[in-house]
Design a protein around this motif. Structure first.
Motif, mmCIF file in Angstrom:
data_model
loop_
_atom_site.group_PDB
_atom_site.id
_atom_site.type_symbol
_atom_site.label_atom_id
_atom_site.label_comp_id
_atom_site.label_asym_id
_atom_site.label_seq_id
_atom_site.Cartn_x
_atom_site.Cartn_y
_atom_site.Cartn_z
ATOM 1 N N LEU A 27 1.821 9.655 -5.608
ATOM 2 C CA LEU A 27 2.238 10.994 -5.181
ATOM 3 C C LEU A 27 3.408 11.486 -6.017
ATOM 4 O O LEU A 27 3.438 12.650 -6.440
ATOM 5 C CB LEU A 27 2.609 10.980 -3.699
ATOM 6 N N SER A 28 4.346 10.615 -6.296
ATOM 7 C CA SER A 28 5.493 10.982 -7.124
ATOM 8 C C SER A 28 5.054 11.357 -8.539
ATOM 9 O O SER A 28 5.529 12.334 -9.111
ATOM 10 C CB SER A 28 6.488 9.826 -7.167
ATOM 11 N N ALA A 29 4.131 10.591 -9.099
ATOM 12 C CA ALA A 29 3.622 10.890 -10.439
ATOM 13 C C ALA A 29 2.892 12.227 -10.453
ATOM 14 O O ALA A 29 3.026 13.006 -11.398
ATOM 15 C CB ALA A 29 2.702 9.771 -10.915
ATOM 16 N N LEU A 30 2.121 12.476 -9.393
ATOM 17 C CA LEU A 30 1.386 13.742 -9.308
ATOM 18 C C LEU A 30 2.346 14.926 -9.230
ATOM 19 O O LEU A 30 2.158 15.947 -9.907
ATOM 20 C CB LEU A 30 0.467 13.722 -8.092
ATOM 21 N N VAL A 31 3.392 14.808 -8.422
ATOM 22 C CA VAL A 31 4.374 15.889 -8.293
ATOM 23 C C VAL A 31 5.092 16.114 -9.618
ATOM 24 O O VAL A 31 5.283 17.260 -10.045
ATOM 25 C CB VAL A 31 5.367 15.574 -7.156
ATOM 26 N N MET A 55 0.828 -1.194 0.000
ATOM 27 C CA MET A 55 0.000 0.000 0.000
ATOM 28 C C MET A 55 0.870 1.255 0.000
ATOM 29 O O MET A 55 0.591 2.189 -0.706
ATOM 30 C CB MET A 55 -0.900 -0.055 1.248
ATOM 31 N N TYR A 56 1.922 1.256 0.802
ATOM 32 C CA TYR A 56 2.801 2.412 0.891
ATOM 33 C C TYR A 56 3.463 2.710 -0.450
ATOM 34 O O TYR A 56 3.544 3.864 -0.860
ATOM 35 C CB TYR A 56 3.856 2.164 1.973
ATOM 36 N N LYS A 57 3.891 1.656 -1.134
ATOM 37 C CA LYS A 57 4.553 1.849 -2.424
ATOM 38 C C LYS A 57 3.595 2.419 -3.458
ATOM 39 O O LYS A 57 3.963 3.271 -4.262
ATOM 40 C CB LYS A 57 5.145 0.531 -2.923
ATOM 41 N N ALA A 58 2.356 2.003 -3.441
ATOM 42 C CA ALA A 58 1.367 2.501 -4.396
ATOM 43 C C ALA A 58 1.068 3.977 -4.144
ATOM 44 O O ALA A 58 0.993 4.780 -5.083
ATOM 45 C CB ALA A 58 0.092 1.671 -4.307
ATOM 46 N N VAL A 59 0.912 4.345 -2.880
ATOM 47 C CA VAL A 59 0.643 5.748 -2.537
ATOM 48 C C VAL A 59 1.841 6.615 -2.907
ATOM 49 O O VAL A 59 1.686 7.699 -3.474
ATOM 50 C CB VAL A 59 0.305 5.880 -1.035
ATOM 51 N N ARG A 60 3.019 6.126 -2.610
ATOM 52 C CA ARG A 60 4.227 6.888 -2.930
ATOM 53 C C ARG A 60 4.385 7.048 -4.442
ATOM 54 O O ARG A 60 4.746 8.123 -4.925
ATOM 55 C CB ARG A 60 5.451 6.197 -2.350
ATOM 56 N N ALA A 61 4.097 6.021 -5.206
ATOM 57 C CA ALA A 61 4.197 6.097 -6.665
ATOM 58 C C ALA A 61 3.192 7.094 -7.227
ATOM 59 O O ALA A 61 3.511 7.885 -8.116
ATOM 60 C CB ALA A 61 3.977 4.719 -7.278
#
Length: 69
Positions: A9-13, A1-7
């Protein structure tokens, strides 16, 4: 779950950075804009305070004040 959220968020940034692009001016562009504005202000001041323009403005004011009388 953490990796999906981080990915996500990174794509959004990354998308926000790409969309922002070159939205502002750099310091040299601000300086050139200020120099141009000051030059235009000096030119306008010289024109408005010239004898010909002052005489025309006085004639307009005298004609406007005389029209009501």
């Amino acid at each position: 779950m953490y990796k999906a959220v981080r990915a996500r968020l990174s794509a959004l940034v990354c998308r926000m950075r790409a969309a922002r692009g070159d939205a502002g001016m750099v310091t040299s562009e601000y300086a050139m804009g200020i120099v141009a504005a000051v030059g235009f202000a000096v030119l306008l001041y010289q024109v408005v305070t010239s004898d010909v323009v002052a005489a025309q403005l006085q004639a307009i004011v005298k004609r406007a004040l005389g029209a009501g009388a």
